[in-house]
Scaffold this motif. Structure first.
Motif, PDB file in Angstrom:
ATOM      1  N   MET A   1      14.277 -30.829 -15.188  1.00  0.00           N
ATOM      2  CA  MET A   1      12.896 -31.194 -14.849  1.00  0.00           C
ATOM      3  C   MET A   1      12.421 -32.340 -15.737  1.00  0.00           C
ATOM      4  N   SER A   2      11.620 -33.230 -15.180  1.00  0.00           N
ATOM      5  CA  SER A   2      11.137 -34.404 -15.910  1.00  0.00           C
ATOM      6  C   SER A   2       9.783 -34.133 -16.559  1.00  0.00           C
ATOM      7  N   LEU A   3       9.646 -32.993 -17.206  1.00  0.00           N
ATOM      8  CA  LEU A   3       8.361 -32.626 -17.790  1.00  0.00           C
ATOM      9  C   LEU A   3       8.347 -32.689 -19.312  1.00  0.00           C
ATOM     10  N   ARG A   4       9.460 -32.988 -19.919  1.00  0.00           N
ATOM     11  CA  ARG A   4       9.511 -32.999 -21.383  1.00  0.00           C
ATOM     12  C   ARG A   4       8.513 -33.994 -21.950  1.00  0.00           C
ATOM     13  N   GLU A   5       7.664 -33.472 -22.841  1.00  0.00           N
ATOM     14  CA  GLU A   5       6.625 -34.248 -23.539  1.00  0.00           C
ATOM     15  C   GLU A   5       5.455 -34.647 -22.644  1.00  0.00           C
ATOM     16  N   LYS A   6       5.466 -34.269 -21.372  1.00  0.00           N
ATOM     17  CA  LYS A   6       4.302 -34.556 -20.541  1.00  0.00           C
ATOM     18  C   LYS A   6       3.165 -33.608 -20.899  1.00  0.00           C
ATOM     19  N   VAL A   7       1.954 -34.119 -20.850  1.00  0.00           N
ATOM     20  CA  VAL A   7       0.770 -33.336 -21.203  1.00  0.00           C
ATOM     21  C   VAL A   7       0.200 -32.718 -19.933  1.00  0.00           C
ATOM     22  N   ILE A   8       0.217 -31.382 -19.877  1.00  0.00           N
ATOM     23  CA  ILE A   8      -0.201 -30.662 -18.679  1.00  0.00           C
ATOM     24  C   ILE A   8      -1.288 -29.659 -19.042  1.00  0.00           C
ATOM     25  N   ILE A   9      -2.402 -29.712 -18.324  1.00  0.00           N
ATOM     26  CA  ILE A   9      -3.465 -28.706 -18.447  1.00  0.00           C
ATOM     27  C   ILE A   9      -3.272 -27.662 -17.362  1.00  0.00           C
ATOM     28  N   VAL A  10      -3.410 -26.387 -17.723  1.00  0.00           N
ATOM     29  CA  VAL A  10      -3.375 -25.299 -16.744  1.00  0.00           C
ATOM     30  C   VAL A  10      -4.689 -24.542 -16.835  1.00  0.00           C
ATOM     31  N   GLN A  27       8.235 -23.985 -21.621  1.00  0.00           N
ATOM     32  CA  GLN A  27       9.678 -23.817 -21.807  1.00  0.00           C
ATOM     33  C   GLN A  27      10.459 -25.027 -21.315  1.00  0.00           C
ATOM     34  N   LEU A  28       9.882 -25.766 -20.384  1.00  0.00           N
ATOM     35  CA  LEU A  28      10.520 -26.984 -19.892  1.00  0.00           C
ATOM     36  C   LEU A  28      10.231 -28.186 -20.790  1.00  0.00           C
ATOM     37  N   VAL A 215      11.087 -11.575   3.246  1.00  0.00           N
ATOM     38  CA  VAL A 215      12.047 -11.527   2.136  1.00  0.00           C
ATOM     39  C   VAL A 215      12.106 -10.135   1.513  1.00  0.00           C
ATOM     40  N   ARG A 216      11.269  -9.219   1.998  1.00  0.00           N
ATOM     41  CA  ARG A 216      11.276  -7.806   1.598  1.00  0.00           C
ATOM     42  C   ARG A 216      10.939  -7.582   0.125  1.00  0.00           C
ATOM     43  N   ARG A 217      10.035  -8.382  -0.400  1.00  0.00           N
ATOM     44  CA  ARG A 217       9.528  -8.143  -1.750  1.00  0.00           C
ATOM     45  C   ARG A 217       8.213  -8.879  -1.926  1.00  0.00           C
ATOM     46  N   LEU A 218       7.441  -8.433  -2.903  1.00  0.00           N
ATOM     47  CA  LEU A 218       6.260  -9.192  -3.296  1.00  0.00           C
ATOM     48  C   LEU A 218       6.697 -10.435  -4.062  1.00  0.00           C
ATOM     49  N   GLY A 219       5.869 -11.455  -4.018  1.00  0.00           N
ATOM     50  CA  GLY A 219       6.119 -12.606  -4.862  1.00  0.00           C
ATOM     51  C   GLY A 219       5.791 -12.286  -6.300  1.00  0.00           C
ATOM     52  N   GLN A 220       6.443 -12.975  -7.210  1.00  0.00           N
ATOM     53  CA  GLN A 220       6.171 -12.849  -8.638  1.00  0.00           C
ATOM     54  C   GLN A 220       5.553 -14.159  -9.141  1.00  0.00           C
ATOM     55  N   PRO A 221       4.730 -14.097 -10.183  1.00  0.00           N
ATOM     56  CA  PRO A 221       4.123 -15.326 -10.695  1.00  0.00           C
ATOM     57  C   PRO A 221       5.123 -16.431 -11.002  1.00  0.00           C
ATOM     58  N   ILE A 222       6.314 -16.068 -11.458  1.00  0.00           N
ATOM     59  CA  ILE A 222       7.305 -17.098 -11.773  1.00  0.00           C
ATOM     60  C   ILE A 222       7.744 -17.850 -10.520  1.00  0.00           C
ATOM     61  N   ASP A 223       7.669 -17.220  -9.351  1.00  0.00           N
ATOM     62  CA  ASP A 223       7.990 -17.927  -8.104  1.00  0.00           C
ATOM     63  C   ASP A 223       7.059 -19.119  -7.915  1.00  0.00           C
ATOM     64  N   ILE A 224       5.802 -18.931  -8.251  1.00  0.00           N
ATOM     65  CA  ILE A 224       4.833 -20.011  -8.120  1.00  0.00           C
ATOM     66  C   ILE A 224       5.039 -21.034  -9.223  1.00  0.00           C
ATOM     67  N   ALA A 225       5.343 -20.554 -10.424  1.00  0.00           N
ATOM     68  CA  ALA A 225       5.539 -21.462 -11.558  1.00  0.00           C
ATOM     69  C   ALA A 225       6.685 -22.435 -11.305  1.00  0.00           C
ATOM     70  N   HIS A 226       7.754 -21.985 -10.673  1.00  0.00           N
ATOM     71  CA  HIS A 226       8.872 -22.876 -10.377  1.00  0.00           C
ATOM     72  C   HIS A 226       8.417 -24.022  -9.475  1.00  0.00           C
ATOM     73  N   ALA A 227       7.609 -23.694  -8.457  1.00  0.00           N
ATOM     74  CA  ALA A 227       7.136 -24.728  -7.534  1.00  0.00           C
ATOM     75  C   ALA A 227       6.152 -25.671  -8.213  1.00  0.00           C
ATOM     76  N   VAL A 228       5.269 -25.131  -9.045  1.00  0.00           N
ATOM     77  CA  VAL A 228       4.295 -25.968  -9.757  1.00  0.00           C
ATOM     78  C   VAL A 228       5.015 -26.965 -10.658  1.00  0.00           C
ATOM     79  N   ALA A 229       6.024 -26.495 -11.374  1.00  0.00           N
ATOM     80  CA  ALA A 229       6.781 -27.382 -12.255  1.00  0.00           C
ATOM     81  C   ALA A 229       7.434 -28.509 -11.470  1.00  0.00           C
ATOM     82  N   PHE A 230       7.996 -28.174 -10.312  1.00  0.00           N
ATOM     83  CA  PHE A 230       8.626 -29.197  -9.479  1.00  0.00           C
ATOM     84  C   PHE A 230       7.605 -30.227  -9.018  1.00  0.00           C
TER      85      PHE A 230
END
Length: 256
Positions: A1-10, A27-28, A215-230
């Motif tokens: 991921m190209s996020l190293r040292e980028k400044v991100i507000i959440v 972590q990225l 997909v036979r499961r609830l989504g987990q917050p990390i599922d969203i985090a992966h997409a946000v990072a991308f």
């Protein structure tokens, strides 16, 4: 991921989807500013991530108040000198049909879910324009597209964000990218709150819902985090003015 040292507000970055995004982005290698009105949990999360060697700060913010959002942007620039991306994630929910709501509830939901994104964009865009580049990712919901029972106000607020994504992308073309993530049923404290008053235990309700999702499961917050990072990264450079649906196939279901 190209996020190293980028400044991100959440925003809303101290619990649920926001916490997962704050952790994953840090972590990225991003320099993360957690903005939340949950001071204790926000400070604890930032301290935990810093203890692991991550560059994370907490800034107390009431996203419904323009002055607080403006102060968040000033503080972030003071800390890091720039703002590369913002994940507008803060949100609240209220149960009911339109006949159940009063102005106070309307204001609470719309101020946090919609007006906060207006304030965030208003005060981060001058920073990003000076830099010549920036990304905003907004958490909407499949509720923007489906009339969930007793979700009238929440659905309306999320639909407003879908339109705002497109408007921001057009009005600030050339240097700003704007994209949305549309979560489906995600295992968060907000989801648990929607289960209050049912005659089944929460875990039984979750199991019933999971069986209905393709997909036979609830989504987990990390599922969203992966997409946000991308979406925040340079690899998503051609994704603009649109949203990614992350619902396990819920919107593909027929109404029977």
């Amino acid at each position: 991921m190209s996020l190293r040292e980028k400044v991100i507000i959440v925003t809303g970055g101290s619990s649920g989807i926001g916490e997962a995004c704050s952790r994953h982005l840090a972590q990225l290698g991003a320099r993360v500013v957690i903005a939340s009105n949950q001071r204790e949990s926000g400070e604890a999360l930032a301290a935990d991530l810093r203890a692991g060697g991550r560059n994370v700060q907490f800034v107390y913010t009431d996203v419904a108040q323009e002055e607080s959002v403006q102060a968040l942007m000033r503080r972030t620039v003071e800390l890091h000198g720039r703002i590369d991306g913002v994940h507008c994630n803060a949100g609240v929910w209220a149960q009911g049909k339109v006949t159940d709501f009063n102005e106070a509830v309307w204001n609470k939901v719309m101020n946090v879910n919609v007006k906060s994104v207006f304030w965030t964009a208003k005060h981060v865009l001058p920073v990003m324009e000076r830099q010549g580049k920036g990304v905003i990712v907004i958490t909407t919901s499949v509720a923007a597209f489906v009339g969930f029972p007793a979700h009238a106000l929440y659905c309306a607020s999320k639909a407003a964000l879908e339109s705002l994504i497109r408007s921001l992308a057009v009005d600030h073309a050339g240097w700003l990218r704007v994209a949305g993530v549309c979560p489906g049923t995600i295992d968060t404290p907000m989801l648990a709150a929607t289960c209050a008053g049912w005659d089944k235990p929460v875990q039984e309700l979750y199991a019933d819902v999971a069986r209905r999702i393709p997909v036979r499961r609830l989504g987990q917050p990390i599922d969203i985090a992966h997409a946000v990072a991308f979406l925040l990264g340079d690899e998503a450079g051609y994704i603009n003015g649109t949203s990614i649906v992350l619902d396990g196939g819920t919107l593909a279901l027929p109404p029977w």
